[in-house]
Design a protein around this motif. Structure first.
Motif, PDB file in Angstrom:
ATOM      1  N   ALA A  88      27.377  38.132  33.137  1.00 52.60           N
ATOM      2  CA  ALA A  88      28.371  37.077  33.272  1.00 52.60           C
ATOM      3  C   ALA A  88      29.754  37.705  33.363  1.00 52.60           C
ATOM      4  N   LYS A  89      30.576  37.159  34.251  1.00 53.72           N
ATOM      5  CA  LYS A  89      31.934  37.678  34.389  1.00 53.72           C
ATOM      6  C   LYS A  89      32.815  37.024  33.335  1.00 53.72           C
ATOM      7  N   ILE A  90      33.510  37.865  32.604  1.00 57.27           N
ATOM      8  CA  ILE A  90      34.385  37.385  31.542  1.00 57.27           C
ATOM      9  C   ILE A  90      35.788  37.865  31.848  1.00 57.27           C
ATOM     10  N   ALA A  91      36.745  36.968  31.768  1.00 59.58           N
ATOM     11  CA  ALA A  91      38.135  37.359  31.969  1.00 59.58           C
ATOM     12  C   ALA A  91      38.558  38.177  30.759  1.00 59.58           C
ATOM     13  N   SER A  92      39.035  39.379  30.999  1.00 59.67           N
ATOM     14  CA  SER A  92      39.454  40.219  29.891  1.00 59.67           C
ATOM     15  C   SER A  92      40.645  41.059  30.321  1.00 59.67           C
ATOM     16  N   ASN A  93      41.336  41.540  29.353  1.00 56.77           N
ATOM     17  CA  ASN A  93      42.441  42.456  29.566  1.00 56.77           C
ATOM     18  C   ASN A  93      41.878  43.846  29.347  1.00 56.77           C
ATOM     19  N   ARG A  94      41.604  44.554  30.391  1.00 55.27           N
ATOM     20  CA  ARG A  94      40.964  45.859  30.263  1.00 55.27           C
ATOM     21  C   ARG A  94      42.030  46.916  30.021  1.00 55.27           C
ATOM     22  N   ASN A  95      41.849  47.691  28.985  1.00 54.80           N
ATOM     23  CA  ASN A  95      42.765  48.775  28.662  1.00 54.80           C
ATOM     24  C   ASN A  95      42.116  50.094  29.011  1.00 54.80           C
ATOM     25  N   VAL A  96      42.863  50.933  29.676  1.00 56.39           N
ATOM     26  CA  VAL A  96      42.381  52.247  30.043  1.00 56.39           C
ATOM     27  C   VAL A  96      43.445  53.248  29.618  1.00 56.39           C
ATOM     28  N   PHE A  97      43.034  54.285  28.937  1.00 57.26           N
ATOM     29  CA  PHE A  97      43.959  55.327  28.540  1.00 57.26           C
ATOM     30  C   PHE A  97      43.852  56.474  29.533  1.00 57.26           C
ATOM     31  N   ILE A  98      44.978  56.836  30.104  1.00 57.08           N
ATOM     32  CA  ILE A  98      45.018  57.915  31.074  1.00 57.08           C
ATOM     33  C   ILE A  98      46.017  58.947  30.566  1.00 57.08           C
ATOM     34  N   GLN A  99      45.629  60.202  30.622  1.00 52.50           N
ATOM     35  CA  GLN A  99      46.518  61.274  30.220  1.00 52.50           C
ATOM     36  C   GLN A  99      46.921  62.041  31.469  1.00 52.50           C
ATOM     37  N   ILE A 100      48.205  62.045  31.756  1.00 54.38           N
ATOM     38  CA  ILE A 100      48.726  62.783  32.901  1.00 54.38           C
ATOM     39  C   ILE A 100      49.435  64.009  32.345  1.00 54.38           C
ATOM     40  N   VAL A 101      48.973  65.181  32.746  1.00 57.61           N
ATOM     41  CA  VAL A 101      49.550  66.420  32.223  1.00 57.61           C
ATOM     42  C   VAL A 101      50.075  67.277  33.361  1.00 57.61           C
ATOM     43  N   GLY A 102      51.044  68.077  33.051  1.00 62.82           N
ATOM     44  CA  GLY A 102      51.623  68.986  34.023  1.00 62.82           C
ATOM     45  C   GLY A 102      52.912  69.571  33.488  1.00 62.82           C
ATOM     46  N   CYS A 103      53.433  70.519  34.210  1.00 67.46           N
ATOM     47  CA  CYS A 103      54.680  71.162  33.806  1.00 67.46           C
ATOM     48  C   CYS A 103      55.828  70.153  33.824  1.00 67.46           C
ATOM     49  N   GLN A 104      56.846  70.441  33.039  1.00 68.87           N
ATOM     50  CA  GLN A 104      58.011  69.584  32.968  1.00 68.87           C
ATOM     51  C   GLN A 104      58.719  69.548  34.324  1.00 68.87           C
ATOM     52  N   GLY A 105      59.079  68.350  34.755  1.00 69.48           N
ATOM     53  CA  GLY A 105      59.877  68.198  35.971  1.00 69.48           C
ATOM     54  C   GLY A 105      59.093  68.183  37.270  1.00 69.48           C
ATOM     55  N   VAL A 106      57.766  68.042  37.228  1.00 69.01           N
ATOM     56  CA  VAL A 106      56.988  68.060  38.468  1.00 69.01           C
ATOM     57  C   VAL A 106      56.776  66.666  39.061  1.00 69.01           C
ATOM     58  N   GLY A 107      57.105  65.609  38.294  1.00 74.46           N
ATOM     59  CA  GLY A 107      57.027  64.261  38.845  1.00 74.46           C
ATOM     60  C   GLY A 107      55.951  63.376  38.267  1.00 74.46           C
ATOM     61  N   LYS A 108      55.493  63.644  37.056  1.00 69.90           N
ATOM     62  CA  LYS A 108      54.449  62.808  36.448  1.00 69.90           C
ATOM     63  C   LYS A 108      54.961  61.386  36.229  1.00 69.90           C
ATOM     64  N   THR A 109      56.126  61.255  35.621  1.00 72.94           N
ATOM     65  CA  THR A 109      56.692  59.938  35.337  1.00 72.94           C
ATOM     66  C   THR A 109      57.073  59.233  36.627  1.00 72.94           C
ATOM     67  N   SER A 110      57.610  59.973  37.582  1.00 74.98           N
ATOM     68  CA  SER A 110      57.971  59.378  38.867  1.00 74.98           C
ATOM     69  C   SER A 110      56.736  58.869  39.599  1.00 74.98           C
ATOM     70  N   MET A 111      55.645  59.605  39.514  1.00 73.19           N
ATOM     71  CA  MET A 111      54.409  59.162  40.152  1.00 73.19           C
ATOM     72  C   MET A 111      53.915  57.862  39.515  1.00 73.19           C
ATOM     73  N   LEU A 112      53.945  57.808  38.185  1.00 76.91           N
ATOM     74  CA  LEU A 112      53.517  56.603  37.485  1.00 76.91           C
ATOM     75  C   LEU A 112      54.417  55.429  37.837  1.00 76.91           C
ATOM     76  N   GLU A 113      55.710  55.670  37.889  1.00 76.55           N
ATOM     77  CA  GLU A 113      56.655  54.611  38.263  1.00 76.55           C
ATOM     78  C   GLU A 113      56.384  54.121  39.684  1.00 76.55           C
ATOM     79  N   GLY A 114      56.107  55.037  40.591  1.00 78.34           N
ATOM     80  CA  GLY A 114      55.790  54.658  41.971  1.00 78.34           C
ATOM     81  C   GLY A 114      54.524  53.822  42.061  1.00 78.34           C
ATOM     82  N   LEU A 115      53.517  54.189  41.287  1.00 76.40           N
ATOM     83  CA  LEU A 115      52.280  53.402  41.267  1.00 76.40           C
ATOM     84  C   LEU A 115      52.530  51.990  40.750  1.00 76.40           C
TER      85      LEU A 115
END
Length: 135
Positions: A88-115
Motif C-alpha cells: 500500500a502506498k503511504i504518504a510519508s516524509n522520507r528522510n535520507v542522510f547524505i554525506q558529501i565529503v571533499g577538500c575545502q573550497g571545491v564546491g560541495k555546498t554550491s553543488m547542494l545549493e544548485g540541486l
C-alpha cells in the motif's frame, strides 16, 4: 682438485635450479590466487551494483515513482505512520542522510545549493538559514 671443484659447482647449480623451480611454483600459485581474488571481486562488484539498482527501484516504488528530488539542509521529523509490507502506498516524509565529503573550497555546498535551486526552490530559504550548520 679440479674434479672436486666441478662437482661442487654442479651441486651448487643443482641447488640453484631447485630454488628457481620452487620460486616459479610459488609464483604460479600466487598468480592463480590473484586471478581467483580478481574473479571474486568482479562477482562482489556485480552483486553490489545489483543491490544498488534494486534499492533505487524499491525507493522509487516507495515514493510513488515520482522521481522528484526533495533536498533539505536539516532532517525533518519522520512520519509516525508505519509502512506496510502489503504494498500500500503511504504518504510519508522520507528522510535520507547524505554525506558529501571533499577538500575545502571545491564546491560541495554550491553543488547542494544548485540541486535545491533546480529541484525544490521552495526550500532555498531554509537551506540558507541552515547553511552555517553544514560547515
Amino acid at each position: 682438485a679440479n674434479s672436486e671443484a666441478i662437482e661442487s659447482l654442479k651441486k651448487s647449480l643443482e641447488e640453484r635450479d631447485a630454488e628457481v623451480a620452487a620460486v616459479r611454483a610459488e609464483m604460479e600459485k600466487a598468480k592463480e590466487f590473484s586471478e581467483q581474488q580478481r574473479e571474486e571481486l568482479k562477482g562482489a562488484e556485480a552483486r553490489y551494483q545489483q543491490l544498488l539498482k534494486s534499492t533505487a527501484m524499491q525507493s522509487m516504488a516507495n515514493l510513488g515513482g515520482s522521481g522528484q528530488f526533495n533536498a533539505t539542509a536539516a532532517p525533518q521529523r519522520q512520519s509516525s505512520v508505519a509502512p506496510t509490507r502489503a504494498g500500500a502506498k503511504i504518504a510519508s516524509n522520507r528522510n535520507v542522510f547524505i554525506q558529501i565529503v571533499g577538500c575545502q573550497g571545491v564546491g560541495k555546498t554550491s553543488m547542494l545549493e544548485g540541486l535545491i535551486k533546480d529541484h525544490d526552490p521552495t526550500q532555498l530559504q531554509k537551506f540558507h538559514e541552515q547553511r552555517p550548520n553544514l560547515m
